[in-house]
Design an enzyme around this catalytic site. Structure first.
Site, PDB file in Angstrom:
ATOM      1  N   ASP A 203       0.863  -1.186   0.000  1.00 54.59           N
ATOM      2  CA  ASP A 203       0.000   0.000   0.000  1.00 54.59           C
ATOM      3  C   ASP A 203       0.895   1.230   0.000  1.00 54.59           C
ATOM      4  O   ASP A 203       2.118   1.126  -0.142  1.00 54.59           O
ATOM      5  CB  ASP A 203      -0.974  -0.021   1.197  1.00 54.59           C
ATOM      6  CG  ASP A 203      -2.310   0.591   0.812  1.00 54.59           C
ATOM      7  OD1 ASP A 203      -2.313   1.769   0.429  1.00 54.59           O
ATOM      8  OD2 ASP A 203      -3.343  -0.088   0.886  1.00 54.59           O
ATOM      9  N   HIS A 277      -3.131   2.945  -4.590  1.00 57.72           N
ATOM     10  CA  HIS A 277      -2.521   2.486  -3.334  1.00 57.72           C
ATOM     11  C   HIS A 277      -1.081   2.005  -3.543  1.00 57.72           C
ATOM     12  O   HIS A 277      -0.630   1.077  -2.873  1.00 57.72           O
ATOM     13  CB  HIS A 277      -3.343   1.342  -2.726  1.00 57.72           C
ATOM     14  CG  HIS A 277      -4.632   1.798  -2.111  1.00 57.72           C
ATOM     15  ND1 HIS A 277      -4.718   2.352  -0.870  1.00 57.72           N
ATOM     16  CD2 HIS A 277      -5.906   1.785  -2.596  1.00 57.72           C
ATOM     17  CE1 HIS A 277      -5.982   2.663  -0.590  1.00 57.72           C
ATOM     18  NE2 HIS A 277      -6.730   2.332  -1.633  1.00 57.72           N
ATOM     19  N   GLU A 354     -10.064   2.098  -5.175  1.00 57.13           N
ATOM     20  CA  GLU A 354      -9.797   3.494  -4.821  1.00 57.13           C
ATOM     21  C   GLU A 354      -8.626   4.087  -5.618  1.00 57.13           C
ATOM     22  O   GLU A 354      -7.745   4.731  -5.042  1.00 57.13           O
ATOM     23  CB  GLU A 354      -9.513   3.601  -3.317  1.00 57.13           C
ATOM     24  CG  GLU A 354     -10.689   3.165  -2.470  1.00 57.13           C
ATOM     25  CD  GLU A 354     -10.420   3.235  -0.978  1.00 57.13           C
ATOM     26  OE1 GLU A 354     -11.333   3.596  -0.237  1.00 57.13           O
ATOM     27  OE2 GLU A 354      -9.286   2.881  -0.547  1.00 57.13           O
TER      28      GLU A 354
END
Ligand code: ACM
Length: 640
Positions: A203, A277, A354
């Site tokens: 991440d 990410h 995302e």
């Protein structure tokens, strides 16, 4: 004849329970078995215990579990034999498959004379052994010899799972957890028959798996600056602050973890989260970015950098891999070659969630790619990326899995979808013929607060135990064949240590275990909660932390026309009394008991509440300052 009579009595008196009523002999098994009949009498553990079983290596952990639990706290001597006419516990692998049980089911028989567990496969014997441990007094999970009656009620249990994918996701990227800590997590999850550990390995805050061909991923990408407080609000670290916080798993660590998990019938699903990410990877190899200046980026230490608005996600710095850059696919090929060799599980999770696209919108390379490939939107750009990544994953002999954003702009042909933004994406994917794992925020996000924000460490949402218990991975409206299972996800932005990791996991993971293992028809919250409390007692003995938030009240605030504040309180479970004060003192069971909505006195500085069951305090002292009451009544800072 006497023996025969005993047997007949046993079967006549058998109580075929619907849900386990723990009043019947203290039975409190989680997850609820498929069928459980309590028969008359009890099994008393002898001082000399003989476990009889075959010696397949796959039985090692079932044997070790029984050996340890039946000896360490009890003081009994346990021997394990290959064959013997007498046995305290007999573990039998069926020669001919019992079609009811499948690969993970078992039949457990506890009679006065002894215990037999039968299964088709070693996993079933392991789960049968876990259930057996739950039948003994709670002290069985301790490590100190206790001089108590070591008895189990007599039962006949037939049990097998509803779903083959029963997962917990552990985010080791936001905060790093050591190999030993991950093993400890596995030890706890298998007690509740979870069989899948999803490791979120990469991440913005860290890359946690050694990739030998790309060493900077871990020499650079695994470390940030240690900060303590509310993650997501931190100031950017200064140039002199040491970037030494974090860590990674070496390839040997991963092999050991995989083996540890395998012996306990757990598959490890690795997640490499791309194209969003991905800041840790971009920092290690800035040439993977579409954005000039990426070589000045740093691995994130919890500073705010993403904005989630109704118009989409905006990142303050470009934390994505560039879909228009061929180097990105070469990079992923290298990563996936090593990941595929390290993790034997048949699936690789490639994230996809995302992904901020505001830098792609400005990128000439992306514009050229869109022109060349006829892509009309940034979602189609991501879809182009996902389809290429799917091919790379498949070239390594693995199945490609991603978060439900991979549906946007067109899903890759053989992708498996992990539905997190509710169940909608999963239902849509199943309708299109894709396999689905359900892990919706609405029921299965373990990073959400366990209860009221007035007492819980702050996160932006709450997921109560009773809500988690409503999780049904395969609602009637869906072709349930394509729902391969469900899982709960524990993101660790706000989780800094193992004790808090446990607090966030339990008891909600009990609820999830029942959602993915037990038959839908046997689920009942009141019955479940009576068993949860027995497991709280076990966790106390085992020194494992859990959230007691289920005992704290649920508040509803209302602003009245004269601008006073009305407070309504309720409890999540039955049989609790709420006591309160407005005079700053600490309420106890002698204080006023809540019976109807309250108006906050005009000049009160605070409301304090606590819950009791009879004269026993069960909830925690909750303190709500007057400003918080007002703000929540008027809809301001509802979650603070
Ligand atoms: C997710 O929670 N971003 C998958």
């Amino acid at each position: 004849m006497k023996k025969l009579l005993g047997l007949v009595c046993c079967s006549i008196l058998a109580l075929n329970s619907f849900g386990q009523n723990i009043k019947d002999g203290g039975i409190a098994i989680i997850p609820e078995p498929v069928t459980l009949s309590k028969t008359v009498g009890e099994f008393v553990l002898p001082k000399k215990v003989i476990i009889v079983t075959s010696t397949q290596p796959e039985l090692k952990q079932a044997i070790a579990l029984l050996h340890d639990r039946l000896s360490i706290p009890t003081g009994s001597h346990v021997s394990v034999l290959n064959s013997s006419a007498v046995a305290t516990v007999r573990l039998i692998l069926n020669k001919k498959a019992d079609t009811v049980l499948g690969k993970e089911g078992y039949r457990l028989s506890v009679t006065k004379k002894g215990i037999i567990i039968r299964a088709n496969e070693p996993a079933g014997l392991f789960y049968g052994a876990q259930t057996l441990v739950q039948l003994f007094p709670k002290e069985i999970v301790g490590n100190i010899v206790k001089n108590i009656r070591w008895v189990s009620p007599c039962v006949q249990i037939t049990d097998y799972p509803r779903f083959k994918w029963r997962g917990l996701m552990f985010d080791v990227a936001r905060h790093f957890f050591t190999k030993a800590e991950v093993e400890q997590y596995i030890d706890n999850m298998v007690k509740y028959k979870f069989n899948l550990l999803h490791m979120h390995l990469t991440d913005d805050e860290g890359w946690r798996v050694e990739i030998k061909s790309l060493p900077r991923l871990t020499t650079v990408g695994a470390y940030n600056v240690k900060k303590v407080g509310y993650f997501g609000t931190f100031a950017a670290p200064g140039p002199d602050e040491p970037r030494t916080y974090g860590g990674f798993y070496t390839q040997d660590d991963i092999r050991e973890l995989v083996q540890y998990a395998k012996e306990r019938f757990v598959n490890i699903l690795p997640e490499i989260d791309v194209p969003g990410h991905s800041l840790a990877a971009v920092v290690a190899y800035p040439e993977l970015s579409c954005t000039p200046g990426a070589d000045q980026y740093h691995v994130r230490s919890g500073e705010k950098f993403m904005e989630f608005t109704k118009d989409g996600i905006k990142a303050g710095i470009d934390n994505t891999l560039c879909p228009a850059n061929e180097k990105v696919y070469d990079f992923l090929d290298k990563v996936l070659t090593e990941v595929a060799q390290l993790f034997p599980f048949g699936y690789i999770h490639m994230g996809g969630d995302e992904c901020a696209k505001n830098f792609w919108e400005k990128s000439p390379e992306i514009a050229a790619l869109m022109q060349k490939e006829g892509l009309k939107t940034q979602e189609e750009v991501q879809s182009y990326f996902e389809k290429r990544v799917e091919k790379i994953v498949e070239s390594k002999g693995k199945k490609f899995l991603g978060w439900d954003e991979i549906l946007e702009g067109g899903i890759a042909p053989d992708a498996i979808v992990m539905s997190w933004r509710g169940m909608k994406g999963g239902i849509e994917a199943a309708k299109m013929g894709h396999e689905v794992v359900m892990s919706p925020t609405t029921f299965a996000y373990l990073d959400y607060m366990n209860g009221d924000p007035a007492i819980e460490p702050h996160v932006y949402e709450t997921l109560r135990l009773s809500r988690a218990y409503e999780f049904d991975p395969a609602p009637d409206s869906v072709n349930s064949k394509l729902i391969i299972g469900g899982q709960a996800n524990l993101w660790t932005e706000q989780v800094y240590n193992v004790r808090h990791l446990e607090y966030m996991t339990w008891p909600r993971a009990f609820a999830i275990s029942e959602a993915v293992w037990s038959p839908k028809s046997r689920r009942n919250f009141d019955d479940f909660f009576s068993r949860v409390e027995k497991h709280f007692d076990r966790f106390n003995v085992a020194e494992t932390k859990y959230a007691p938030s289920v005992y704290d009240p649920i508040f509803t605030f209302k602003s009245l026309p004269d601008s006073s504040v009305q407070v309504e309180m309720a409890t999540e479970v039955k049989g609790l009394d709420i006591h309160y004060s407005f005079d700053n003192s600490f309420p106890d069971q002698f204080y006023p008991k809540y019976t109807a909505p309250l108006i906050v006195p005009k000049e009160a500085a605070m409301l304090k509440v606590i819950t009791y069951r009879g004269d026993k305090q069960v909830g925690r002292m909750i303190y709500l300052p007057a400003k918080m009451l007002k703000d929540r009544a008027t809809g301001k800072n509802n979650n603070e």
